[in-house]
Motif scaffolding. Structure first.
Motif, PDB file in Angstrom:
ATOM      1  N   CYS A   5       1.842  -7.538   1.499  1.00 19.46           N
ATOM      2  CA  CYS A   5       2.646  -6.618   0.678  1.00 19.46           C
ATOM      3  C   CYS A   5       2.555  -7.031  -0.795  1.00 19.46           C
ATOM      4  O   CYS A   5       2.775  -8.191  -1.132  1.00 19.46           O
ATOM      5  N   ALA A   6       2.232  -6.071  -1.651  1.00 17.74           N
ATOM      6  CA  ALA A   6       2.062  -6.366  -3.072  1.00 17.74           C
ATOM      7  C   ALA A   6       3.381  -6.758  -3.735  1.00 17.74           C
ATOM      8  O   ALA A   6       3.378  -7.380  -4.787  1.00 17.74           O
ATOM      9  N   TYR A   7       4.493  -6.403  -3.118  1.00 15.24           N
ATOM     10  CA  TYR A   7       5.787  -6.633  -3.764  1.00 15.24           C
ATOM     11  C   TYR A   7       6.484  -7.905  -3.294  1.00 15.24           C
ATOM     12  O   TYR A   7       7.072  -8.626  -4.091  1.00 15.24           O
ATOM     13  N   CYS A   8       6.417  -8.159  -1.980  1.00 14.81           N
ATOM     14  CA  CYS A   8       7.189  -9.312  -1.486  1.00 14.81           C
ATOM     15  C   CYS A   8       6.333 -10.333  -0.737  1.00 14.81           C
ATOM     16  O   CYS A   8       6.834 -11.379  -0.344  1.00 14.81           O
ATOM     17  N   VAL A  52      -1.737   0.901  -2.866  1.00 12.84           N
ATOM     18  CA  VAL A  52      -1.538  -0.534  -2.776  1.00 12.84           C
ATOM     19  C   VAL A  52      -0.790  -0.813  -1.472  1.00 12.84           C
ATOM     20  O   VAL A  52      -0.013   0.022  -1.006  1.00 12.84           O
ATOM     21  N   THR A  53      -1.061  -1.974  -0.881  1.00 11.12           N
ATOM     22  CA  THR A  53      -0.402  -2.341   0.373  1.00 11.12           C
ATOM     23  C   THR A  53       1.054  -2.729   0.108  1.00 11.12           C
ATOM     24  O   THR A  53       1.329  -3.541  -0.769  1.00 11.12           O
ATOM     25  N   ALA A  54       1.941  -2.127   0.866  1.00  4.85           N
ATOM     26  CA  ALA A  54       3.370  -2.454   0.746  1.00  4.85           C
ATOM     27  C   ALA A  54       3.966  -2.494   2.138  1.00  4.85           C
ATOM     28  O   ALA A  54       3.580  -1.715   3.000  1.00  4.85           O
ATOM     29  N   CYS A  55       4.880  -3.416   2.360  1.00  2.00           N
ATOM     30  CA  CYS A  55       5.538  -3.430   3.669  1.00  2.00           C
ATOM     31  C   CYS A  55       6.489  -2.238   3.725  1.00  2.00           C
ATOM     32  O   CYS A  55       6.860  -1.664   2.698  1.00  2.00           O
ATOM     33  N   THR A  88      -8.299   5.301   5.491  1.00  3.27           N
ATOM     34  CA  THR A  88      -8.040   4.910   4.098  1.00  3.27           C
ATOM     35  C   THR A  88      -6.991   3.794   4.042  1.00  3.27           C
ATOM     36  O   THR A  88      -7.139   2.831   3.287  1.00  3.27           O
ATOM     37  N   ARG A  89      -5.941   3.944   4.864  1.00  2.00           N
ATOM     38  CA  ARG A  89      -4.906   2.904   4.889  1.00  2.00           C
ATOM     39  C   ARG A  89      -5.514   1.537   5.178  1.00  2.00           C
ATOM     40  O   ARG A  89      -5.252   0.563   4.482  1.00  2.00           O
ATOM     41  N   PHE A  90      -6.366   1.467   6.224  1.00  7.28           N
ATOM     42  CA  PHE A  90      -6.929   0.170   6.607  1.00  7.28           C
ATOM     43  C   PHE A  90      -7.886  -0.369   5.544  1.00  7.28           C
ATOM     44  O   PHE A  90      -8.010  -1.578   5.378  1.00  7.28           O
ATOM     45  N   GLU A  91      -8.538   0.560   4.828  1.00 10.98           N
ATOM     46  CA  GLU A  91      -9.407   0.125   3.734  1.00 10.98           C
ATOM     47  C   GLU A  91      -8.569  -0.582   2.654  1.00 10.98           C
ATOM     48  O   GLU A  91      -8.954  -1.623   2.126  1.00 10.98           O
ATOM     49  N   GLU A 129       2.359  -0.301   4.916  1.00 12.76           N
ATOM     50  CA  GLU A 129       2.149   1.092   4.535  1.00 12.76           C
ATOM     51  C   GLU A 129       1.397   1.101   3.212  1.00 12.76           C
ATOM     52  O   GLU A 129       1.208   0.058   2.597  1.00 12.76           O
ATOM     53  N   CYS A 130       0.984   2.320   2.805  1.00 13.54           N
ATOM     54  CA  CYS A 130       0.341   2.447   1.500  1.00 13.54           C
ATOM     55  C   CYS A 130       1.336   3.025   0.511  1.00 13.54           C
ATOM     56  O   CYS A 130       1.972   4.036   0.784  1.00 13.54           O
ATOM     57  N   ASP A 131       1.463   2.374  -0.630  1.00  9.88           N
ATOM     58  CA  ASP A 131       2.320   2.884  -1.690  1.00  9.88           C
ATOM     59  C   ASP A 131       1.424   3.451  -2.785  1.00  9.88           C
ATOM     60  O   ASP A 131       0.364   2.898  -3.071  1.00  9.88           O
TER      61      ASP A 131
END
Ligand SMILES: [Zn+2]
Length: 182
Positions: A23-26, A55-58, A11-14, A36-38
């Motif tokens: 990263c959606a934030y930075c 959502v993808t987040a560092c 799921t993470r890789f999806e 990581e997944c947030d």
């Protein structure tokens, strides 16, 4: 407290692939950051592990610990090696996506150039014109650039005038997309 069920690697890789490993934030991405997944709706508020809620987040943004040493997080050697393995997989997948993007951009560039070359019965196109097409593809959607080229070549223009018209249409679209008055 709500039981936290870990997000599976699959799921993470999806989620990462959907978000381009960025990263959606930075905007950080591999190899400089581990992803990581947030949860959009937090687990404590009833958020699930459904990909629509992820959502993808560092790691730094997700854990709210900007600048944290990546190697300081895993506590055991086993955890560390699992993380290292996934980190490498993330870097590989990120570069794969970048390569696919480059191939796609190149294909799109030639599709637009083909419209121009077919219109004039040419089997080559000036390097500077190709570069312009590529530049517009970086700022607009493929269909918008293609449409602009069709508009430019639909008239009884010379090569130079048709290409100028194409560029003019592209710039108008860019300004319009930016919300500027045109
Ligand atoms: Zn981040």
């Amino acid at each position: 407290m709500t039981e936290r069920i870990p997000v599976s690697k699959r799921t993470r890789f999806e989620v990462f692939k959907r978000d381009g490993f960025v990263c959606a934030y930075c905007g950080a991405h591999p190899p400089d950051a581990v992803m990581e997944c947030d949860h959009v709706i937090p687990v404590v508020a009833g958020g699930t592990n459904d990909i629509d809620n992820l959502v993808t987040a560092c790691m730094a943004c997700n854990r709210g610990k900007a600048g944290v040493e990546l190697s300081s997080i895993p506590s055991t050697v086993a955890e560390k090696s699992i993380e290292l393995e996934e980190r490498e997989a993330q870097v590989r997948a990120y570069y794969e996506i970048q390569a696919q993007k480059k191939d796609r951009l190149e294909q799109e560039m030639w599709s637009v150039a083909d419209v121009f070359m077919e219109r004039f019965g040419d089997d080559s196109i000036q390097r500077t014109r190709l570069a312009s097409i590529q530049m517009f593809l970086g700022k607009l959607e493929f269909f918008e650039v293609l449409e602009a080229m069709e508009l430019g070549t639909n008239r009884k223009y010379s090569r130079g005038a048709a290409f100028s018209y194409f560029c003019g249409v592209c710039w108008r679209k860019i300004r319009r997309n930016n919300g500027e008055d045109i």
